[in-house]
Design a protein around this motif. Structure first.
Motif, PDB file in Angstrom:
ATOM      1  N   CYS A  63     -11.913  35.921  18.660  1.00  0.00           N
ATOM      2  CA  CYS A  63     -11.923  35.270  17.302  1.00  0.00           C
ATOM      3  C   CYS A  63     -10.899  35.824  16.186  1.00  0.00           C
ATOM      4  O   CYS A  63     -10.514  35.364  15.445  1.00  0.00           O
ATOM      5  N   CYS A  64     -10.622  37.116  16.690  1.00  0.00           N
ATOM      6  CA  CYS A  64      -9.861  37.980  15.751  1.00  0.00           C
ATOM      7  C   CYS A  64      -9.151  39.221  16.539  1.00  0.00           C
ATOM      8  O   CYS A  64     -10.125  40.190  16.672  1.00  0.00           O
ATOM      9  N   SER A  65      -8.100  39.233  16.942  1.00  0.00           N
ATOM     10  CA  SER A  65      -7.584  40.268  17.689  1.00  0.00           C
ATOM     11  C   SER A  65      -6.072  40.395  17.806  1.00  0.00           C
ATOM     12  O   SER A  65      -5.487  39.234  17.512  1.00  0.00           O
ATOM     13  N   LEU A  66      -5.525  41.671  17.670  1.00  0.00           N
ATOM     14  CA  LEU A  66      -4.035  41.807  17.783  1.00  0.00           C
ATOM     15  C   LEU A  66      -3.855  42.521  19.054  1.00  0.00           C
ATOM     16  O   LEU A  66      -4.327  43.500  19.340  1.00  0.00           O
ATOM     17  N   PHE A  67      -2.975  41.824  19.836  1.00  0.00           N
ATOM     18  CA  PHE A  67      -2.359  42.379  21.252  1.00  0.00           C
ATOM     19  C   PHE A  67      -1.071  42.807  20.937  1.00  0.00           C
ATOM     20  O   PHE A  67      -0.318  42.363  20.174  1.00  0.00           O
ATOM     21  N   ARG A  68      -0.986  43.688  21.622  1.00  0.00           N
ATOM     22  CA  ARG A  68       0.333  44.454  21.894  1.00  0.00           C
ATOM     23  C   ARG A  68       1.189  43.494  22.967  1.00  0.00           C
ATOM     24  O   ARG A  68       0.773  43.177  23.846  1.00  0.00           O
ATOM     25  N   THR A  69       2.264  43.080  22.619  1.00  0.00           N
ATOM     26  CA  THR A  69       3.308  42.176  23.593  1.00  0.00           C
ATOM     27  C   THR A  69       3.152  42.721  24.981  1.00  0.00           C
ATOM     28  O   THR A  69       2.920  41.878  25.887  1.00  0.00           O
ATOM     29  N   ALA A  70       3.310  43.960  25.147  1.00  0.00           N
ATOM     30  CA  ALA A  70       3.438  44.482  26.386  1.00  0.00           C
ATOM     31  C   ALA A  70       2.186  44.224  27.399  1.00  0.00           C
ATOM     32  O   ALA A  70       2.163  44.131  28.563  1.00  0.00           O
ATOM     33  N   VAL A  71       1.109  44.055  26.860  1.00  0.00           N
ATOM     34  CA  VAL A  71      -0.277  43.537  27.140  1.00  0.00           C
ATOM     35  C   VAL A  71      -0.165  42.305  28.115  1.00  0.00           C
ATOM     36  O   VAL A  71      -0.313  42.111  29.170  1.00  0.00           O
ATOM     37  N   PHE A  72       0.727  41.346  27.389  1.00  0.00           N
ATOM     38  CA  PHE A  72       0.905  40.007  28.188  1.00  0.00           C
ATOM     39  C   PHE A  72       1.840  40.114  29.392  1.00  0.00           C
ATOM     40  O   PHE A  72       1.709  39.424  30.274  1.00  0.00           O
TER      41      PHE A  72
END
Length: 194
Positions: A63-72
């Protein structure tokens, strides 16, 4: 959250402390736990005092999260096999397995009005997908499950049906049982709801 992510390169996903709305004094999420005996994932009980700073978590509700691009790039996107519910748990396991940390930054807060997608847990949409997707998740990570998983899952199914029966949720019982059967068969993606 960006500052937290920048200062901690090993964090893959960060979430703020999530409070309920409109009851903003109640905490909805501070840490997620996976019980490998039952394959159940749930929000940890809220302690009297929330630890300050970064709190390690098994998964983060999206519902609210910030992902590091490298994760994707390294792990991939959310798995679509679940359609709704448990995709964040599955993704969290894969992210942690890839060596990233998942944390709640308790110095930041967001307010969340829960139930906007499915209503409460007695309703058919939640009942179906929670039952089906727990079984899909257990199937995918069966090597991590407790050896007594079949017993635990049988008790869980009985409790869930009983809970719905006691609350007069006939539609919830039917959809829960349907979800159990579809989960046991390995049916993925969008199901009969919505």
């Amino acid at each position: 959250l960006i500052e937290t992510m920048t200062d901690n390169p090993d964090i893959g996903v960060v979430t703020p402390l999530i409070r309920e709305y409109p009851d903003t004094e109640s905490i909805w999420f501070w840490r997620g736990e996976i019980d490998w005996r039952t394959a159940n994932a749930d929000h940890a009980n809220v302690p009297e005092t929330i630890p300050e700073g970064l709190v390690e978590t098994d998964y983060i509700p999206n519902c609210c999260s910030l992902f590091r691009t490298a994760v994707f790039e390294n792990v991939g996107f959310l798995p679509e096999r679940y359609f709704i519910y448990y995709e964040d748990v599955d993704h969290g396991v894969d992210i942690r397995d890839a060596g990233y940390r998942l944390v709640t930054d308790t110095a930041t807060t967001v307010y969340h009005e829960q139930g906007g997608t499915s209503g409460d847990e007695l309703r058919p949409l939640f009942s179906y997908y929670n039952a089906r997707n727990l079984l899909l998740f257990a199937r995918r990570f069966n090597d991590r499950l407790d050896s007594a998983f079949p017993l635990y899952i049988a008790v869980w199914i009985g409790k869930q049906i009983g809970f719905r029966a006691l609350n007069g949720a006939v539609g919830g019982i039917a959809s829960f049982i349907w979800g159990v059967f579809d989960g046991a068969r390995g049916r993925t993606g969008r199901g009969p709801y919505p």
